[in-house]
Design a protein around this motif. Structure first.
Motif, short mmCIF file in Angstrom:
data_model
loop_
_atom_site.label_atom_id
_atom_site.label_comp_id
_atom_site.label_asym_id
_atom_site.label_seq_id
_atom_site.Cartn_x
_atom_site.Cartn_y
_atom_site.Cartn_z
N VAL A 71 10.80 62.73 -17.29
CA VAL A 71 11.54 61.72 -17.57
C VAL A 71 10.89 60.38 -17.39
N SER A 72 9.80 60.30 -16.74
CA SER A 72 8.93 59.02 -16.62
C SER A 72 7.88 58.72 -17.69
N GLN A 73 7.50 59.73 -18.29
CA GLN A 73 6.43 59.51 -19.14
C GLN A 73 6.70 60.44 -20.67
N GLY A 74 7.87 60.94 -20.54
CA GLY A 74 7.98 61.93 -21.71
C GLY A 74 7.69 63.35 -21.54
N TYR A 75 8.41 64.04 -22.34
CA TYR A 75 8.06 65.38 -22.21
C TYR A 75 6.73 65.73 -22.91
N ASP A 76 6.56 65.36 -24.11
CA ASP A 76 5.33 65.83 -24.97
C ASP A 76 3.80 65.13 -24.46
N ARG A 77 4.33 64.07 -23.73
CA ARG A 77 2.93 63.46 -23.05
C ARG A 77 2.72 63.86 -21.42
N THR A 78 3.40 65.08 -20.89
CA THR A 78 3.28 65.44 -19.92
C THR A 78 2.78 67.02 -19.94
N THR A 79 1.46 67.14 -19.66
CA THR A 79 1.14 68.51 -19.60
C THR A 79 1.27 69.52 -18.49
N VAL A 80 1.24 70.79 -18.59
CA VAL A 80 1.59 71.64 -17.49
C VAL A 80 0.29 71.54 -16.32
N ASP A 81 -0.57 71.10 -16.68
CA ASP A 81 -1.46 70.99 -15.44
C ASP A 81 -1.12 69.72 -14.55
N GLU A 82 -0.60 68.75 -15.23
CA GLU A 82 -0.20 67.72 -14.51
C GLU A 82 0.79 67.88 -13.55
N ILE A 83 1.83 68.76 -14.06
CA ILE A 83 2.69 69.37 -13.18
C ILE A 83 2.27 70.18 -11.83
N THR A 84 1.30 71.29 -12.38
CA THR A 84 0.84 71.81 -11.21
C THR A 84 -0.02 71.13 -10.41
#
Lengths: 234, 234
Positions: free
Chosen positions: A36-49
């Motif tokens: 929600v803060s930077q968009g779905y497409d602009r978020t990588t799985v690596d960022e989440i992990t």
DNA sequence: TGTGAAGTGTCAGTCGCTGTCACTAGCCTG
DNA sequence: CAGGCTAGTGACAGCGACTGACACTTCACA
């Protein structure tokens, strides 16, 4: 080790289980916040992990794919609606029951999900789904699966064979079609509150019978982008 | 600049243009054949480009992504339906017009697409879309865009403001919801002919009013998985 | 307390997709 | 018809989503 903790009410089993649940929840929350803060497409799985400090491989052990994590809360809301539908009195007709269930579900979403995620984060997540092509596509496919479940439920209520009588699927399809339009228009509007979508739901459902009338000779009951609820038709 | 070539009737311009069209068509046909023969997921873009002997990069210059190539023919069919809807007489009511347009469109699909692809390849392609999760998702999202277009058309027919009167969107949503159920059930059945889906379309549309009745006291007009067309209701 | 299994990290690899750049071939002008 | 322009293409490098294989840690349970 004599386990003194009686696992009060939740299914709190061993340490392993709790650890698993914690990492899953952490991944879920981190993903949603990033989305929600930077968009779905602009978020990588690596960022989440990275945010949760686990390996990418672990993410894919909890969620089949990147999309799935975006629908975890939606899952809760949908079962909440199904439960509401099951709770409708048998005296109600099919459409009446679905309508009642949707409205009742919106009135009580908060208690259904607040343990996992605050309501407004969910609403922002829902808007994200509506505005992200990749997510919207998946959402619509998931919706057809939900539709089939609802159709089964309606057929049961009415004591009908789903494959012999087309009415359950037809009624559910028409009903859900209108619900989808509502969701889309809500997502485009500015008012992202639960009340807003509840109000729109009611208003649009009231238009389904007038809209299917053979001819539209009179203006609708209450015009406007999000018309007030009130039905002229049955 | 004295342009002597009058470009007779077809858009047959220079050699360059024709070459482009040829590779595009080749990619399209190769992709469709591979998809229906071995499945969408099990077909790589490299396989498609190898069959046509172009580089992978070229594929992505013609199609934004792997999915798009699967919907090229669907695009034609959809514009065909829109054209049919525009052709409906103004005397018909909204639902009546949509119903007439769908049936008329099915009656004339062949001539609309046969230049690009034989009809039965299209039908198998449509079944593929219905049975491949990734494609189904995209199909449903595209359908909502088509729905919006139809709603605009209906609003125009009736001389209404789409954003002031909810009935166009509601009617179209209900109608398209039923169409979608039809498509899904057709995809699951064995009879993949155009006639089969035409018949089902008619039958299910006939059920929309009975299905939305307040109570279902009587059995439907004609039960069965693909019930014969005949409407009890209006 | 030791053994098995569950959970995780690491690594290598596939596939969809994109940016870049050099090259070829139609096209257009003089 | 010569020469320049540019659209279309291929080759290559690289990113991100996802998967399989294997080794390692850590909990569970006898």
């Amino acid at each position: 080790m004599t386990d003194l903790r009686p696992a009060p009410d939740a299914p709190a089993t061993g340490l392993r289980e709790r650890k698993k649940r914690r990492t899953r929840d952490a991944l879920l929350r981190a993903a949603l916040l990033l989305f929600v803060s930077q968009g779905y497409d602009r978020t990588t799985v690596d960022e989440i992990t990275d945010a949760v400090e686990v390996s990418q491989r672990t993410f894919f052990r909890y969620f089949a794919n990147k999309e799935e994590v975006a629908f975890a809360v939606q899952d809760l809301v949908e079962s909440h609606f199904v439960a509401a539908l099951r709770a409708r009195p048998a005296s109600e007709g099919p459409v009446e029951a679905m309508r009642g269930a949707v409205l009742a579900a919106w009135d009580t979403v908060e208690e259904a999900i607040s343990e996992v995620v605050p309501v407004d984060l969910y609403m922002r997540g829902y808007q994200l789904i509506e505005s992200t092509p990749a997510l919207l596509a998946v959402h619509l496919r998931r919706s057809t699966e939900l539709e089939e479940e609802i159709a089964r439920l309606i057929a049961d209520r009415e004591g009908l064979d789903l494959d012999a009588d087309p009415r359950p699927r037809v009624a559910v399809a028409a009903f859900c079609g209108v619900m989808r339009v509502t969701g889309r228009l809500w997502g485009q509007g500015e008012d992202t509150s639960v009340e807003a979508i509840r109000r729109m739901t009611e208003a649009y459902l009231d238009q389904i019978r007038p809209a299917l009338a053979a001819h539209w000779h009179r203006p609708p009951a209450a015009p406007g982008p999000a018309p007030a609820a009130s039905a002229t038709g049955v």
